[in-house]
Design an enzyme around this catalytic site. Structure first.
Site, PDB file in Angstrom:
ATOM      1  N   SER A  72       0.836  -1.207   0.000  1.00 12.24           N
ATOM      2  CA  SER A  72       0.000   0.000   0.000  1.00 12.24           C
ATOM      3  C   SER A  72       0.867   1.252   0.000  1.00 12.24           C
ATOM      4  O   SER A  72       0.578   2.228  -0.689  1.00 12.24           O
ATOM      5  CB  SER A  72      -0.941   0.009   1.215  1.00 12.24           C
ATOM      6  OG  SER A  72      -0.209  -0.008   2.417  1.00 12.24           O
ATOM      7  N   ASP A  75       6.081   2.783   6.652  1.00 10.95           N
ATOM      8  CA  ASP A  75       6.116   2.112   5.345  1.00 10.95           C
ATOM      9  C   ASP A  75       6.341   3.115   4.212  1.00 10.95           C
ATOM     10  O   ASP A  75       7.154   2.876   3.310  1.00 10.95           O
ATOM     11  CB  ASP A  75       4.806   1.339   5.091  1.00 10.95           C
ATOM     12  CG  ASP A  75       4.647   0.161   6.029  1.00 10.95           C
ATOM     13  OD1 ASP A  75       5.526  -0.046   6.887  1.00 10.95           O
ATOM     14  OD2 ASP A  75       3.637  -0.565   5.905  1.00 10.95           O
TER      15      ASP A  75
HETATM   16  N1  LIG Z   1      -0.197  -2.408  -7.041  1.00  9.20           N
HETATM   17  C1  LIG Z   1      -1.288  -1.933  -6.445  1.00  9.20           C
HETATM   18  N2  LIG Z   1      -2.283  -1.364  -7.175  1.00  9.20           N
HETATM   19  C2  LIG Z   1      -3.379  -0.871  -6.556  1.00  9.20           C
HETATM   20  N3  LIG Z   1      -3.600  -0.925  -5.227  1.00  9.20           N
HETATM   21  C3  LIG Z   1      -2.666  -1.477  -4.464  1.00  9.20           C
HETATM   22  C4  LIG Z   1      -1.459  -2.014  -5.017  1.00  9.20           C
HETATM   23  N4  LIG Z   1      -0.725  -2.499  -4.003  1.00  9.20           N
HETATM   24  C5  LIG Z   1      -1.449  -2.282  -2.873  1.00  9.20           C
HETATM   25  N5  LIG Z   1      -2.594  -1.675  -3.130  1.00  9.20           N
HETATM   26  C6  LIG Z   1      -3.640  -1.271  -2.146  1.00  9.20           C
HETATM   27  O1  LIG Z   1      -3.142  -1.527  -0.847  1.00  9.20           O
HETATM   28  C7  LIG Z   1      -3.966  -2.479  -0.140  1.00  9.20           C
HETATM   29  C8  LIG Z   1      -3.113  -3.408   0.698  1.00  9.20           C
HETATM   30  O2  LIG Z   1      -2.641  -2.676   1.773  1.00  9.20           O
HETATM   31  P1  LIG Z   1      -2.302  -3.311   3.181  1.00  9.20           P
HETATM   32  O3  LIG Z   1      -1.702  -2.220   3.959  1.00  9.20           O
HETATM   33  O4  LIG Z   1      -3.491  -3.998   3.758  1.00  9.20           O
HETATM   34  O5  LIG Z   1      -1.188  -4.421   2.875  1.00  9.20           O
HETATM   35  P2  LIG Z   1       0.368  -4.245   2.625  1.00  9.20           P
HETATM   36  O6  LIG Z   1       0.690  -2.802   2.478  1.00  9.20           O
HETATM   37  O7  LIG Z   1       0.741  -5.136   1.504  1.00  9.20           O
HETATM   38  O8  LIG Z   1       0.995  -4.825   3.977  1.00  9.20           O
HETATM   39  P3  LIG Z   1       1.633  -4.021   5.248  1.00  9.20           P
HETATM   40  O9  LIG Z   1       0.842  -2.767   5.406  1.00  9.20           O
HETATM   41  O10 LIG Z   1       1.453  -4.945   6.415  1.00  9.20           O
HETATM   42  O11 LIG Z   1       3.049  -3.827   4.893  1.00  9.20           O
HETATM   43  C9  LIG Z   1      -4.684  -3.227  -1.253  1.00  9.20           C
HETATM   44  O12 LIG Z   1      -5.922  -3.744  -0.744  1.00  9.20           O
HETATM   45  C10 LIG Z   1      -4.895  -2.137  -2.304  1.00  9.20           C
HETATM   46  O13 LIG Z   1      -6.019  -1.350  -1.987  1.00  9.20           O
HETATM   47  C1  LIG Z   2       1.414  -2.684  11.376  1.00  4.35           C
HETATM   48  C2  LIG Z   2       2.245  -1.489  10.967  1.00  4.35           C
HETATM   49  O1  LIG Z   2       3.050  -1.110  12.090  1.00  4.35           O
HETATM   50  C3  LIG Z   2       3.214  -1.826   9.860  1.00  4.35           C
HETATM   51  C4  LIG Z   2       2.576  -2.315   8.600  1.00  4.35           C
HETATM   52  O2  LIG Z   2       3.602  -2.582   7.653  1.00  4.35           O
HETATM   53  C5  LIG Z   2       1.318  -0.364  10.596  1.00  4.35           C
HETATM   54  C6  LIG Z   2       2.002   0.979  10.503  1.00  4.35           C
HETATM   55  O3  LIG Z   2       3.108   1.165  11.030  1.00  4.35           O
HETATM   56  O4  LIG Z   2       1.388   1.872   9.889  1.00  4.35           O
HETATM   57 MG   LIG Z   3       0.212  -1.383   3.982  1.00  2.00          MG
END
Ligand SMILES: Nc1ncnc2c1ncn2[C@@H]1O[C@H](COP(=O)(O)OP(=O)(O)OP(=O)(O)O)[C@@H](O)[C@H]1O
Ligand SMILES: C[C@@](O)(CCO)CC(=O)[O-]
Ligand SMILES: [Mg+2]
Length: 374
Positions: free
Chosen positions: A147, A205
């Site tokens: 994300s 992030d």
């Molecule tokens: N390549 C992409 N294109 C469009 N939307 C995306 C893409 N990558 C991520 N997203 C958006 O981000 C959301 C995922 O975010 P989420 O924060 O839940 O997971 P993450 O970022 O992969 O993991 P984390 O936050 O734990 O590192 C997806 O549901 C989508 O809405």
């Molecule tokens: C779970 C969390 O600590 C990390 C997600 O990659 C959320 C955040 O820091 O925003």
């Molecule tokens: Mg995320």
């Protein structure tokens, strides 16, 4: 923007320690990954704005005039320091035909895009007529900062399309980085995108997605780690889907319910990050086995803590058990609840043991691996 447009990319990340605690003002240590998200920005045709997001199955387009009118309906001032308002997001959901709870990956991706596009253009100029395509090497929703990488790419592209930042490419150069102050602006707007997707992100992030490298993050303060030794880490995707937003909200609920029990756990996670940073900065750049027992113990303790605050998952327990049976230590990374785990590979771990661990992980359904360097 040239007729060929601009290609932007941002890396995913791995959090070594401090996930969740960092949302509550504690420190986190994170490193950028080799896996990246890419965005292609091209001049649009016919006063239209188009987005293509193959990773979440989205292809949408709007009239620029229609978006300008929509922007006029969102009464509040837009600023990179102001949280997206609930009413603003409700208007955008209604406009895009997104359900009120907006939890599906495609809905969140459209919502973040629309918010960032209207907010950035309101501050810096007109809604741009551009074609945007985003694709990624990162698994979506697996703890590797997909994300944030998405939001960083969008922020850079939209700021560029609205002429709020320069074109960093000089004649004859194929790649370039924006200057520091423009990177800070990209980071601030990416944080807004993360706010739309996550609700209450810490900012770690998008900081790694913007700046790359290895860093310590605490309450908005970003510090590059002084020296980063080579760390071999096995990354395993349990393939269990989860939402960072839901997990972050769950931890907050637990802290509110049991503050006297949960706050000391967050303090302990903070101390783990401090200890880990000290060890990393004391380690020589070349692999040196004697530092690993401490790093392994810190992984184990933190994994227990993350279970205590409610972000574990049976698939992650299994991952830890399987790697432990080969003498290797693992913890979840990112928001947990499934997603990815990381396993420390000490320099004296035999290739045979690592291969055997990978085989057993595959046998139990955790099918994707890659080695990364920190
Ligand atoms: N390549 C992409 N294109 C469009 N939307 C995306 C893409 N990558 C991520 N997203 C958006 O981000 C959301 C995922 O975010 P989420 O924060 O839940 O997971 P993450 O970022 O992969 O993991 P984390 O936050 O734990 O590192 C997806 O549901 C989508 O809405
Ligand atoms: C779970 C969390 O600590 C990390 C997600 O990659 C959320 C955040 O820091 O925003
Ligand atoms: Mg995320």
């Amino acid at each position: 923007m040239s007729e060929h447009g601009l290609l932007v990319s941002a890396p995913g990340k791995v959090i070594l320690h401090g996930e969740h605690a960092v949302v509550h003002g504690k420190a986190a240590l994170a490193v950028a990954l080799g896996l990246r998200t890419f965005l292609r920005l091209r001049p649009g045709g016919g006063e239209r704005l188009r987005i293509h997001l193959p990773g979440v199955g989205v292809r949408r387009e709007w009239d620029v005039a229609e978006l300008s009118a929509l922007r006029g309906r969102l009464t509040a001032d837009f600023d990179e320091s102001k949280s997206p308002g609930v009413e603003q997001l409700d208007v955008l959901k209604e406009f895009a035909g997104i359900a009120a709870d907006a939890s599906a990956p495609d809905s969140l991706a459209i919502l973040a895009f629309l918010y960032m596009c209207l907010a950035i253009s309101a501050k810096y100029g007109d809604v741009p007529s551009v074609d945007i395509a985003v694709w990624s090497e990162l698994p979506t929703g697996a703890g590797l900062g997909s994300s944030a990488a998405y939001a960083v790419c969008l922020a850079a592209a939209l700021l560029h399309a609205c002429r709020a930042i320069s074109c960093p490419l000089k004649d004859g150069e194929a790649t370039a980085r924006w200057p520091e102050e423009e990177m800070s602006l990209i980071n601030s707007w990416a944080f807004q995108g993360e706010r739309v997707i996550h609700g209450n992100p810490s900012g770690v992030d998008n900081a790694v997605g913007t700046w790359g490298g290895a860093l310590r993050y605490q309450s908005g303060k970003i510090t590059s780690l002084k020296r980063v030794p080579t760390l071999r880490i096995l990354l395993t995707n349990t393939k269990v889907p989860r939402s960072t937003k839901v997990l972050v909200a769950g931890v907050k609920e637990k802290i509110l319910k049991f503050p006297a029990i949960m706050n000391p756990v967050l303090d302990s996670i903070d101390a783990i990050s401090q200890e880990c940073q000290s060890v990393l900065e004391a380690m020589p750049t070349n692999p040196s086995p004697e530092y690993y027992p401490v790093l392994e113990e810190l992984f184990d303790i933190n994994q227990h803590h993350l279970n205590v605050i409610g972000v574990g998952h049976p698939s992650l327990d299994r991952l830890c058990r399987v790697t432990a049976s080969h003498g290797l230590h693992s913890k979840l990374t990112g928001a947990g609840g499934g997603g990815c785990g990381i396993t420390l590979l000490p320099p004296d771990a035999t290739p045979l043991a690592v291969e055997a661990a990978k085989r057993d992980l595959c046998a139990c359904g955790c099918a994707e691996h890659c080695d990364i360097l920190g």
